[in-house]
Design an enzyme around this catalytic site. Structure first.
Site, mmCIF file in Angstrom:
data_model
loop_
_atom_site.group_PDB
_atom_site.id
_atom_site.type_symbol
_atom_site.label_atom_id
_atom_site.label_comp_id
_atom_site.label_asym_id
_atom_site.label_seq_id
_atom_site.Cartn_x
_atom_site.Cartn_y
_atom_site.Cartn_z
ATOM 1 N N ASP A 120 -32.238 2.037 -81.209
ATOM 2 C CA ASP A 120 -33.257 3.046 -80.877
ATOM 3 C C ASP A 120 -33.838 3.547 -82.002
ATOM 4 O OD1 ASP A 120 -34.960 5.086 -79.782
ATOM 5 O OD2 ASP A 120 -33.970 4.334 -77.886
ATOM 6 N N TYR A 158 -51.511 -0.338 -72.122
ATOM 7 C CA TYR A 158 -50.004 -0.315 -71.906
ATOM 8 C C TYR A 158 -49.533 -1.259 -71.026
ATOM 9 C CZ TYR A 158 -45.732 0.895 -69.551
ATOM 10 O OH TYR A 158 -44.456 0.961 -68.813
ATOM 11 N N LYS A 191 -47.403 -4.915 -71.525
ATOM 12 C CA LYS A 191 -46.154 -5.244 -70.752
ATOM 13 C C LYS A 191 -46.345 -6.728 -70.005
ATOM 14 C CE LYS A 191 -43.386 -1.954 -70.580
ATOM 15 N NZ LYS A 191 -41.816 -1.965 -71.124
ATOM 16 N N PHE A 212 -40.834 0.664 -60.375
ATOM 17 C CA PHE A 212 -42.090 1.744 -59.932
ATOM 18 C C PHE A 212 -41.661 2.913 -60.468
ATOM 19 C CE2 PHE A 212 -42.979 -2.025 -57.597
ATOM 20 C CZ PHE A 212 -43.882 -1.866 -57.116
#
Length: 328
Positions: free
Chosen positions: A31, A140, A144, A168
């Site tokens: 990260d 965005y 994806k 979700f």
């Protein structure tokens, strides 16, 4: 299994990392800490690096002796993707390409990708199964979906087993109150609502109350982050070098904005002031998952099926960490 978790210091990524460790896997986070938090990762389980740095990714995969990758690293702010699409395309698509090439170089042939229900866009199908039409409405969401196709193409050309998880609304916090959501800026509903009883916000804004839903406010499917982590663990365990799979992750039950506010009032025992303002462009009336496939094929069983239980874990976290993690 030895797993490199890109974006493993973020909200969902770190929850999945900790869950993997609790269940006997050897998992390490990779990260940049641009959005993630060092404090969300157990000691000794973080490699700091950028997702676009192919050489660093190769070193990390070798150091971990990775057998699989869980890929969470992404720019996630929808509004920012509209004003700065270059960053989102470069990070989400370019970064994934760097990762896939690093995996090829090292010989890692199993990947789990953290995708999103946002790829379905304004699709009116409720609940949403995996074969619903994908029509993303933001840069965005388009990144994806593009990554989903890139993974498929790399898998076909170079040999790669993959599972795409479209989830979700991630919510909640660890039951012990140690780990939770800390976004800056915060844009998720439950933390925003809880800022009112915490005294950090005067009122919550409701963006439209004239949608074709029972109370006029938008409905979303809120899935507890620990239940998400369970789904990721089951999915990576089932992913082989020949897997090509997709699952939606959600409870199958949606809650409206008003229902979430009422749940927060019940859990905190405090009234939440609210104000209705104009709709936001691009907000679909309802997004609810159909988790039948995930349950039947992987045996997934969510623990948190009552929104009040999810809110209670979030409230415990925000009460004990009103300013989030202390590393920023």
């Amino acid at each position: 299994m030895r797993i490199l978790v890109t974006g493993g210091a973020g909200f969902v990524g770190s929850a999945c990392l900790r869950h993997l460790l609790e269940h006997g896997h050897e998992a390490v986070a990779y990260d940049s800490l641009v959005q993630g938090h060092r404090a969300a990762v157990p000691e000794g389980r973080l490699i700091e690096g950028d997702i676009n740095d192919g050489d660093a990714l190769v070193r990390a995969l070798k150091d971990v002796a990775a057998e699989a990758v869980m890929h969470f690293a992404a720019a996630t702010y929808v509004g920012e993707s509209v004003t700065d699409p270059d960053y989102h395309y470069g990070n989400n698509i370019g970064g994934t390409r760097s990762l896939l090439n690093a995996m090829r170089a090292v010989g890692v042939d199993r990947m789990l990708f953290s995708s999103t229900c946002a790829t379905y866009g304004m699709n009116p199908v409720i609940p949403m199964a995996e074969d619903a039409k994908q029509d993303p409405c933001s840069p965005y969401a388009r990144t994806k979906l593009a990554v989903e196709w890139m993974i498929r193409d790399f898998a076909h050309a170079y040999g790669l087993g993959f599972t795409l998880l479209r989830y979700f609304n991630a919510a909640g916090a660890s039951p012990d109150g140690r780990y939770g959501e800390d976004h800056k800026p915060e844009n998720h509903l439950i933390p925003l609502v809880l800022q009112v009883p915490l005294g950090q916000r005067e009122k919550i804004m409701i963006f439209g109350d004239d949608y074709p839903t029972p109370d006029g406010t938008c409905i979303r499917d809120y899935i507890h982050v620990d239940d998400l982590a369970q789904a990721h663990r089951l999915a990576i365990a089932a992913t082989t070098p020949s897997t090509a799979e997709v699952f939606n992750i959600g409870t199958g039950n949606g809650q409206s904005v008003m229902q979430v506010i009422e749940a927060c009032e019940t859990v905190t025992g405090k009234a939440v002031a609210r104000q209705v303002v104009e709709r936001r462009p691009g907000d679909p009336p309802a997004l609810v998952a159909d988790p039948t496939k995930l349950k039947s094929k992987l045996g997934w069983k969510p623990r948190y099926t009552d929104i009040r239980d999810t809110v209670a874990t979030a409230w415990k976290w925000h009460q004990s960490h009103p300013d989030g993690y202390a590393d920023r």
